[in-house]
Design an enzyme around this catalytic site. Structure first.
Site, PDB file in Angstrom:
ATOM      1  N   GLU A 102     -10.074   7.031   8.290  1.00 24.66           N
ATOM      2  CA  GLU A 102      -9.358   8.316   8.254  1.00 24.66           C
ATOM      3  C   GLU A 102      -9.947   9.355   9.217  1.00 24.66           C
ATOM      4  O   GLU A 102      -9.218  10.098   9.874  1.00 24.66           O
ATOM      5  CB  GLU A 102      -9.409   8.847   6.816  1.00 24.66           C
ATOM      6  CG  GLU A 102      -8.297   9.790   6.447  1.00 24.66           C
ATOM      7  CD  GLU A 102      -6.886   9.217   6.592  1.00 24.66           C
ATOM      8  OE1 GLU A 102      -6.664   8.034   6.314  1.00 24.66           O
ATOM      9  OE2 GLU A 102      -6.007   9.986   7.018  1.00 24.66           O
ATOM     10  N   LYS A 172       7.274   5.633   9.511  1.00 27.19           N
ATOM     11  CA  LYS A 172       6.510   6.867   9.779  1.00 27.19           C
ATOM     12  C   LYS A 172       5.282   6.571  10.638  1.00 27.19           C
ATOM     13  O   LYS A 172       4.638   5.534  10.497  1.00 27.19           O
ATOM     14  CB  LYS A 172       6.081   7.498   8.454  1.00 27.19           C
ATOM     15  CG  LYS A 172       7.253   8.080   7.701  1.00 27.19           C
ATOM     16  CD  LYS A 172       6.823   9.120   6.705  1.00 27.19           C
ATOM     17  CE  LYS A 172       6.480   8.531   5.372  1.00 27.19           C
ATOM     18  NZ  LYS A 172       6.160   9.548   4.376  1.00 27.19           N
ATOM     19  N   PHE A 199      -5.166 -12.239   7.217  1.00 23.58           N
ATOM     20  CA  PHE A 199      -6.031 -11.155   7.704  1.00 23.58           C
ATOM     21  C   PHE A 199      -6.798 -10.490   6.554  1.00 23.58           C
ATOM     22  O   PHE A 199      -7.833  -9.870   6.774  1.00 23.58           O
ATOM     23  CB  PHE A 199      -5.209 -10.081   8.425  1.00 23.58           C
ATOM     24  CG  PHE A 199      -4.761 -10.473   9.809  1.00 23.58           C
ATOM     25  CD1 PHE A 199      -5.682 -10.612  10.837  1.00 23.58           C
ATOM     26  CD2 PHE A 199      -3.420 -10.691  10.091  1.00 23.58           C
ATOM     27  CE1 PHE A 199      -5.277 -10.966  12.116  1.00 23.58           C
ATOM     28  CE2 PHE A 199      -3.000 -11.042  11.364  1.00 23.58           C
ATOM     29  CZ  PHE A 199      -3.925 -11.182  12.382  1.00 23.58           C
ATOM     30  N   LEU A 200      -6.249 -10.608   5.323  1.00 25.90           N
ATOM     31  CA  LEU A 200      -6.886  -9.898   4.200  1.00 25.90           C
ATOM     32  C   LEU A 200      -8.199 -10.551   3.771  1.00 25.90           C
ATOM     33  O   LEU A 200      -8.966  -9.976   3.005  1.00 25.90           O
ATOM     34  CB  LEU A 200      -5.911  -9.821   3.012  1.00 25.90           C
ATOM     35  CG  LEU A 200      -4.558  -9.175   3.340  1.00 25.90           C
ATOM     36  CD1 LEU A 200      -3.660  -9.154   2.113  1.00 25.90           C
ATOM     37  CD2 LEU A 200      -4.752  -7.748   3.874  1.00 25.90           C
ATOM     38  N   THR A 202     -10.850 -10.797   5.268  1.00 30.67           N
ATOM     39  CA  THR A 202     -12.057 -10.095   5.716  1.00 30.67           C
ATOM     40  C   THR A 202     -12.091  -8.618   5.307  1.00 30.67           C
ATOM     41  O   THR A 202     -13.016  -7.901   5.692  1.00 30.67           O
ATOM     42  CB  THR A 202     -12.158 -10.193   7.260  1.00 30.67           C
ATOM     43  OG1 THR A 202     -10.886  -9.861   7.830  1.00 30.67           O
ATOM     44  CG2 THR A 202     -12.552 -11.596   7.696  1.00 30.67           C
ATOM     45  N   GLU A 214      -1.220   1.255  -4.609  1.00 25.18           N
ATOM     46  CA  GLU A 214       0.164   1.466  -4.149  1.00 25.18           C
ATOM     47  C   GLU A 214       1.093   0.415  -4.759  1.00 25.18           C
ATOM     48  O   GLU A 214       2.276   0.682  -4.997  1.00 25.18           O
ATOM     49  CB  GLU A 214       0.246   1.418  -2.608  1.00 25.18           C
ATOM     50  CG  GLU A 214      -0.566   2.497  -1.894  1.00 25.18           C
ATOM     51  CD  GLU A 214       0.115   3.882  -1.875  1.00 25.18           C
ATOM     52  OE1 GLU A 214       1.181   4.052  -2.480  1.00 25.18           O
ATOM     53  OE2 GLU A 214      -0.471   4.792  -1.244  1.00 25.18           O
TER      54      GLU A 214
END
Ligand SMILES: NC(=O)c1ccc[n+]([C@@H]2O[C@H](COP(=O)([O-])OP(=O)(O)OC[C@H]3O[C@@H](n4cnc5c(N)ncnc54)[C@H](O)[C@@H]3O)[C@@H](O)[C@H]2O)c1
Ligand SMILES: [Zn+2]
Length: 407
Positions: A102, A172, A199-200, A202, A214
């Site tokens: 962030e 967005k 990809f998840l 790692t 979410e």
């Protein structure tokens, strides 16, 4: 079309021959259809998998280049695989890294991506920008793609759970500016989003919980079957099991993605401000920005959802047994349900901010039972205080029950 006057007698006041009010006016109307696809693809970087090569424009018979803008952590982990893939498909990849997280979601990074487009001399339509990374990288690259020559095509490859079920599949884009989250941004659809759960494998476990928040949101507002799947899966969701994507988790991911797309599709530009996907996003922005040490987005959403569950229960929209299930699920996924800085004062302030964002009304989504939603505009400060007390009391009771069980 007409002009007000072709010639004007000398010496007359230049405004005199303009028509009197209401004057002349022209209306311009245009429509732009939006179409993009989201595909779940196992083994995206397997050499015999054409999905990414096709997304880059492969198969058109001319030499191919793509601008690969990739999160630097993902680059370190997957560079060799990407290189082998592009070599196999004879695609010249021009590499540009961006930083995730962030704190790095700033304008300078988006500008650097546009500079890479200029250096490459990217063809305006034929050559694609391929964005690879978490929500931060995708938001930055999407924003850069929307600005460059007022829009160049791009493809999203989300590599975090938040990216795969949320940030990577909508339209967005944005960056933080000043102290404001996503203050500058655009609505700019990718051509395609390619989702490979591999990809998840790692990602950090904290980012698993972050994304699960979410998914729990989608279950609470529109999908009770997803909620039940999550109750079964709790305790078994890890980076490895997500990457393995067995039948339960594959159901969880696909229900979360289709639920999100169902909500987004009729309201892509957010003309309707009563959005059930805003559940858990009323109070959380203020918490997310102020918590120290910082909370991840999904963690702040979880704390917000706990308050909203209590508000719904106190208004009689949610049975005691259902709020117990929902709070247990959040805790089961290692998500926080309260935070010391989340006071009644902060809740009131956050709600006032949300009212501005929602054009003058609270429009707070609350659950009505598990799996459906009701919007309210009349929350009072007293109710906010009572909801906080409810969650605190629930947490204390749950903790002492846990201590009792282990003695
Ligand atoms: N555009 C939208 O509709 C939308 C929706 C939801 C969230 N978002 C935005 O998404 C952002 C959050 O995204 P996020 O949670 O993915 O955070 P992130 O992009 O910061 O990624 C989290 C961390 O994981 C690393 N990472 C990424 N992929 C990895 C992988 N496969 N293996 C190991 N490490 C990896 C990143 O470098 C980073 O350090 C927020 O800025 C939020 O505003 C946007
Ligand atoms: Zn969110």
């Amino acid at each position: 079309m007409s002009t007000p006057a072709m010639s004007r007698p000398a010496g007359l006041n230049p405004g005199a021959d303009l028509p009197k009010p209401p004057g002349l006016h022209w209306n311009v109307r245009a429509k732009q259809p939006i179409a993009y696809s989201v595909s779940m693809v196992r083994g995206l970087l397997d050499l015999d998998n054409p999905a990414l090569a096709h997304a880059c424009g492969g198969g058109q018979g001319r030499p191919l280049r793509s601008l690969l803008v990739i999160d630097s952590v993902v680059e370190a982990l997957y560079r060799e695989k990407f290189e082998a893939y592009f070599e196999h498909w004879r695609i010249e990849a021009i590499w540009q890294t961006v930083q995730g997280d962030e704190e790095a979601k700033y304008l300078e990074q988006a500008v650097r991506v546009t500079e890479a487009m200029t250096r490459m001399g990217i063809l305006r339509r034929a050559e694609k920008v391929i964005a690879v990374g978490g929500g931060v990288a995708l938001d930055i690259v999407g924003f850069a793609a929307s600005m460059y020559r007022r829009g160049v095509p791009y493809v999203r490859i989300p590599t975090t759970l938040v990216g795969q079920i949320d940030a990577g599949i909508g339209v967005k884009t944005g960056i933080n500016y000043g102290h404001h989250k996503n203050r500058l941004g655009s609505y700019f659809a990718p051509e395609l989003a390619l989702i490979d759960p591999e990809f998840l494998r790692t990602i950090h476990p904290r980012h698993v919980a972050n994304g699960m928040a979410e998914i729990i949101k989608m279950a609470l507002v529109k999908d009770s079957a997803l909620f039940e799947l999550l109750e079964v899966a709790v305790g078994t969701v890890t980076p490895e099991t997500l990457a393995g994507c067995g039948s339960t988790l594959s159901d969880v991911l696909s229900r979360a993605i289709s639920g999100m797309l169902d909500e987004l599709e009729p309201n892509l530009w957010e003309q309707v401000l009563e959005r059930s996907v805003d559940y858990g996003h009323t109070f959380s922005p203020s918490l997310e920005l102020r918590a120290d040490p910082p909370l991840l987005h999904g963690e702040a959403v979880a704390v917000d959802m706990a308050i909203c569950l209590a508000l719904a229960h106190l208004r009689g929209h949610l049975a005691k047994s259902d709020i117990d299930r929902a709070l247990r699920l959040l805790v089961g996924f290692q998500l926080p349900i309260s935070h010391p800085i989340f006071t009644q004062g902060l809740l009131e302030e956050a709600l006032a901010d949300a009212v501005k964002h929602r054009d003058g009304y609270q429009r707070v989504p609350l659950t009505r039972g598990i799996g459906s939603v009701v919007f309210v505009n009349d929350l009072t400060p007293e109710e906010l205080g009572q909801a906080l007390e409810f969650v605190d009391a629930w947490k204390t009771a749950a903790e002492s029950a846990l201590v009792g069980a282990t003695i």
